[in-house]
Design a protein around this motif. Structure first.
Motif, PDB file in Angstrom:
ATOM      1  N   UNK A 150     -81.451   1.047 -20.742  1.00  0.00           N
ATOM      2  CA  UNK A 150     -80.445   0.651 -19.762  1.00  0.00           C
ATOM      3  C   UNK A 150     -79.143   1.392 -20.043  1.00  0.00           C
ATOM      4  N   UNK A 151     -78.253   1.379 -19.030  1.00  0.00           N
ATOM      5  CA  UNK A 151     -77.020   2.149 -19.094  1.00  0.00           C
ATOM      6  C   UNK A 151     -75.863   1.329 -18.535  1.00  0.00           C
ATOM      7  N   UNK A 152     -74.670   1.648 -19.021  1.00  0.00           N
ATOM      8  CA  UNK A 152     -73.452   1.144 -18.394  1.00  0.00           C
ATOM      9  C   UNK A 152     -73.288   1.847 -17.044  1.00  0.00           C
ATOM     10  N   UNK A 153     -72.383   1.363 -16.189  1.00  0.00           N
ATOM     11  CA  UNK A 153     -72.193   2.018 -14.883  1.00  0.00           C
ATOM     12  C   UNK A 153     -71.838   3.501 -14.975  1.00  0.00           C
ATOM     13  N   UNK A 154     -71.220   3.937 -16.093  1.00  0.00           N
ATOM     14  CA  UNK A 154     -70.911   5.359 -16.247  1.00  0.00           C
ATOM     15  C   UNK A 154     -71.981   6.086 -17.063  1.00  0.00           C
ATOM     16  N   UNK A 155     -73.191   5.502 -17.085  1.00  0.00           N
ATOM     17  CA  UNK A 155     -74.395   6.134 -17.625  1.00  0.00           C
ATOM     18  C   UNK A 155     -74.315   6.411 -19.125  1.00  0.00           C
ATOM     19  N   UNK A 156     -73.721   5.498 -19.851  1.00  0.00           N
ATOM     20  CA  UNK A 156     -73.769   5.525 -21.307  1.00  0.00           C
ATOM     21  C   UNK A 156     -74.886   4.577 -21.754  1.00  0.00           C
ATOM     22  N   UNK A 157     -75.816   5.018 -22.596  1.00  0.00           N
ATOM     23  CA  UNK A 157     -76.888   4.123 -23.051  1.00  0.00           C
ATOM     24  C   UNK A 157     -76.322   2.823 -23.617  1.00  0.00           C
ATOM     25  N   UNK A 158     -76.921   1.713 -23.192  1.00  0.00           N
ATOM     26  CA  UNK A 158     -76.404   0.389 -23.534  1.00  0.00           C
ATOM     27  C   UNK A 158     -77.506  -0.472 -24.132  1.00  0.00           C
ATOM     28  N   UNK A 159     -77.104  -1.497 -24.854  1.00  0.00           N
ATOM     29  CA  UNK A 159     -78.051  -2.458 -25.398  1.00  0.00           C
ATOM     30  C   UNK A 159     -78.367  -3.545 -24.392  1.00  0.00           C
ATOM     31  N   UNK A 160     -79.371  -4.343 -24.712  1.00  0.00           N
ATOM     32  CA  UNK A 160     -79.738  -5.472 -23.848  1.00  0.00           C
ATOM     33  C   UNK A 160     -79.936  -6.692 -24.739  1.00  0.00           C
ATOM     34  N   UNK A 161     -81.161  -7.186 -24.849  1.00  0.00           N
ATOM     35  CA  UNK A 161     -81.415  -8.281 -25.765  1.00  0.00           C
ATOM     36  C   UNK A 161     -81.109  -7.839 -27.197  1.00  0.00           C
ATOM     37  N   UNK A 162     -81.001  -8.793 -28.097  1.00  0.00           N
ATOM     38  CA  UNK A 162     -80.660  -8.433 -29.473  1.00  0.00           C
ATOM     39  C   UNK A 162     -81.728  -7.555 -30.105  1.00  0.00           C
ATOM     40  N   UNK A 163     -82.932  -7.551 -29.545  1.00  0.00           N
ATOM     41  CA  UNK A 163     -84.018  -6.699 -30.043  1.00  0.00           C
ATOM     42  C   UNK A 163     -84.057  -5.351 -29.337  1.00  0.00           C
ATOM     43  N   UNK A 164     -83.066  -5.048 -28.520  1.00  0.00           N
ATOM     44  CA  UNK A 164     -83.019  -3.794 -27.771  1.00  0.00           C
ATOM     45  C   UNK A 164     -81.642  -3.148 -27.950  1.00  0.00           C
ATOM     46  N   UNK A 165     -81.443  -2.450 -29.075  1.00  0.00           N
ATOM     47  CA  UNK A 165     -80.126  -1.863 -29.347  1.00  0.00           C
ATOM     48  C   UNK A 165     -79.824  -0.699 -28.420  1.00  0.00           C
ATOM     49  N   UNK A 166     -78.542  -0.385 -28.261  1.00  0.00           N
ATOM     50  CA  UNK A 166     -78.133   0.798 -27.517  1.00  0.00           C
ATOM     51  C   UNK A 166     -78.763   2.018 -28.182  1.00  0.00           C
ATOM     52  N   UNK A 167     -79.552   2.762 -27.425  1.00  0.00           N
ATOM     53  CA  UNK A 167     -80.347   3.846 -28.012  1.00  0.00           C
ATOM     54  C   UNK A 167     -81.045   4.588 -26.889  1.00  0.00           C
ATOM     55  N   UNK A 168     -81.741   5.659 -27.241  1.00  0.00           N
ATOM     56  CA  UNK A 168     -82.727   6.249 -26.357  1.00  0.00           C
ATOM     57  C   UNK A 168     -84.084   5.651 -26.713  1.00  0.00           C
ATOM     58  N   UNK A 169     -84.977   5.590 -25.738  1.00  0.00           N
ATOM     59  CA  UNK A 169     -86.264   4.925 -25.941  1.00  0.00           C
ATOM     60  C   UNK A 169     -87.403   5.898 -25.661  1.00  0.00           C
TER      61      UNK A 169
END
Length: 530
Positions: free
Chosen positions: A281-300
């Motif tokens: 997932x991404x912020x509105x300006x397309x910076x990779x973002x985290x979601x649930x605590x098991x899904x850190x900001x990262x590439x997947x």
């Protein structure tokens, strides 16, 4: 998502069916036997299992307990696959194979359940509670809020979700049902789904996880993630596929501009060199973002593989090479992220999460016993062979597919495109063409029996007895649950009695499985269609 556990139902059969012997003495099914088995199995599901036309994932034989992704009330049905819309697709497939009205009526019952539970915005939540919102809120306050692993189930947002494909699968089912007889009562709810997908789209082309946007909830102090531009669980893939199906089947030109923007977000979201992958997932300006605590900001890595496959599809829809331009770079990056062979335990080839800027793999160090104290700390310490933080990817297959498509004349590559084929491209006759799986822990991989085994395995009551490896703790108020001993998983892990999220056990109980019904019926339909 987990693959389905095929169960040799014949080994568990408590009913019997006569069938013909082949030339070597092996039993061979006949068309009449297959049809009879399908009718009996479907009567059981519609007459004994369904709640107002809808279904959850699994049931104890006495119906004292039932589960979707979490335990459900008797008044609830599940939208998330393999639930109610998955059953609707199967019923329509059976109707196409047999032309028997029993299946069309069952599909209409599914539609009635889904339409009853459709959110005013046009989408769906994970589940529907026919007892009303007060009952659903009670479920969240008790079972939902105590799921340690399933953070998305802890809070009632009051909106609808794209997560896990439930909304899009419901929309595709209503589309198919409407096309079957052009019954106008299905067109209005179908149009509301189309409106939902269009209304939820951001100007840049992406979609949030949930809509209408509701940022009120903070999970353990983490920022709300449901408004982020979401690729996780194929949200963007499912939505672009759905818009294309609407154009393909109905010719609605209003979906073309949202479809174009939806395809464009895949190009915009791919990161630059030297990390040309995609994030969950991404912020509105397309910076990779985290979601649930098991899904850190990262590439997947698994999301990158899925996006490469979808971009190849976009090229075959449009003939525009911009969708292929940077796919080699993405595949090269995945090759660089592959684990050394000696670390590829249990078939896992790649770490799931890759740190932005460093290409270091990220793992999780979980703590806490239940939802009240559960935490996930990000760490660099490897967890080889562990699911969730590792994935099984087939990069070589994608390379072969990309090379094959590039080698085709453009006219050949795009000949089945609903956008470019002027004579039209019909929807598939059958939608359940591979085993359903979703997030159902009972649907893991295993042995397959013959068609004769399926016939023999349907018991006298009319269902295929299925080992239910997934269970959960019964909800108790915290003060009571604290005094109860923990449960034990199949791997010997302790599950706090307050935790209501599902886990697998070593000794399954035998029960009723919606996924088993769908997968077995699909195989019987395949037999009829040969």
């Amino acid at each position: 998502m987990m693959n389905r556990r095929h169960y040799l139902a014949g080994l568990m059969a408590s009913g019997a069916c006569a069938y013909t012997a082949g030339s070597q003495g092996a039993p061979v099914a006949t068309r009449a036997e297959v049809l009879d088995t399908m009718r009996r199995a479907t009567r059981f599901m519609t007459d004994k299992v369904a709640v107002n036309g809808g279904y959850v994932w699994s049931y104890l034989p006495d119906f004292s307990r039932r589960w979707g992704e979490m335990e459900a009330k008797p008044s609830m049905i599940w939208v998330q696959p393999p639930g109610t819309p998955s059953m609707g697709h199967l019923f329509l497939d059976a109707y196409h194979a047999t032309k028997e009205e029993q299946y069309y009526k069952a599909a209409e019952d599914v539609a009635g359940a889904l339409i009853w539970g459709q959110h005013p915005s046009g989408g769906w939540h994970y589940m529907i509670d026919f007892a009303g919102e007060a009952s659903l809120m009670d479920w969240y306050d008790t079972i939902g809020s105590h799921g340690r692993r399933l953070e998305e189930m802890r809070h009632f947002y009051g909106n609808a979700t794209f997560d896990d494909g439930g909304t899009v699968e419901s929309g595709e089912f209503l589309l198919r049902l409407y096309l079957e007889k052009r019954d106008p009562k299905y067109r209005a709810p179908l149009e509301r789904v189309v409106d939902f997908v269009i209304d939820a789209q951001y100007p840049g082309g992406g979609w949030p996880q949930r809509f209408p946007i509701n940022r009120e909830y903070s999970n353990g102090g983490l920022p709300d993630y449901t408004a982020n531009i979401t690729f996780n669980d194929e949200v963007a893939i499912n939505n672009t596929d759905f818009l294309m199906r609407i154009y393909q089947a109905l010719g609605e030109r209003r979906v073309l501009e949202p479809l174009k923007r939806g395809m464009g977000i895949f190009i915009l979201a791919q990161q630059g060199d030297p990390q040309p992958g995609w994030a969950l997932q991404y912020t509105p300006d397309l910076i990779p973002a985290g979601a649930r605590s098991s899904e850190p900001a990262s590439l997947a890595t698994h999301t990158t593989q899925a996006c490469v496959g979808q971009m190849i599809k976009f090229y075959r829809w449009t003939g525009d090479t911009k969708y292929l331009a940077r796919l080699d770079a993405a595949l090269d990056w995945l090759d660089r992220m592959e684990l050394p062979k000696e670390r590829q335990l249990n078939g896992f080839t790649h770490p799931t999460f890759i740190e932005v800027g460093t290409n270091r793999a990220l793992y999780l160090n979980g703590s806490g016993a239940w939802s009240g104290d559960a935490r996930n700390a990000v760490t660099y310490v490897p967890a080889d062979g562990v699911s969730w933080v590792n994935r099984k990817l087939d990069v070589a297959r994608l390379r072969r597919e990309l090379a094959r498509v590039r080698a085709m004349p453009k006219s050949e590559a795009t000949k089945d495109s609903p956008l470019l084929n002027k004579s039209g491209v019909p929807l598939p006759r059958y939608f359940v063409v591979r085993d359903v799986q979703g997030s159902d822990l009972n649907m893991a991989e295993g042995a397959r029996g013959s068609i004769a085994d399926l016939i023999a395995g349907l018991n006298a009551e009319g269902y295929w007895p299925t080992p239910l490896y997934a269970t959960s703790n019964i909800y108790h108020p915290d003060a009571e649950a604290e005094k109860l001993p923990p449960s034990m998983t199949a791997k010997g892990e302790k599950i706090d009695a307050r935790d209501t999220s599902p886990f697998t056990i070593a000794e399954p109980v035998i029960g009723i499985s919606t996924g088993t019904y769908i997968n077995n019926m699909s195989r019987l339909i395949g037999f009829l269609d040969t």
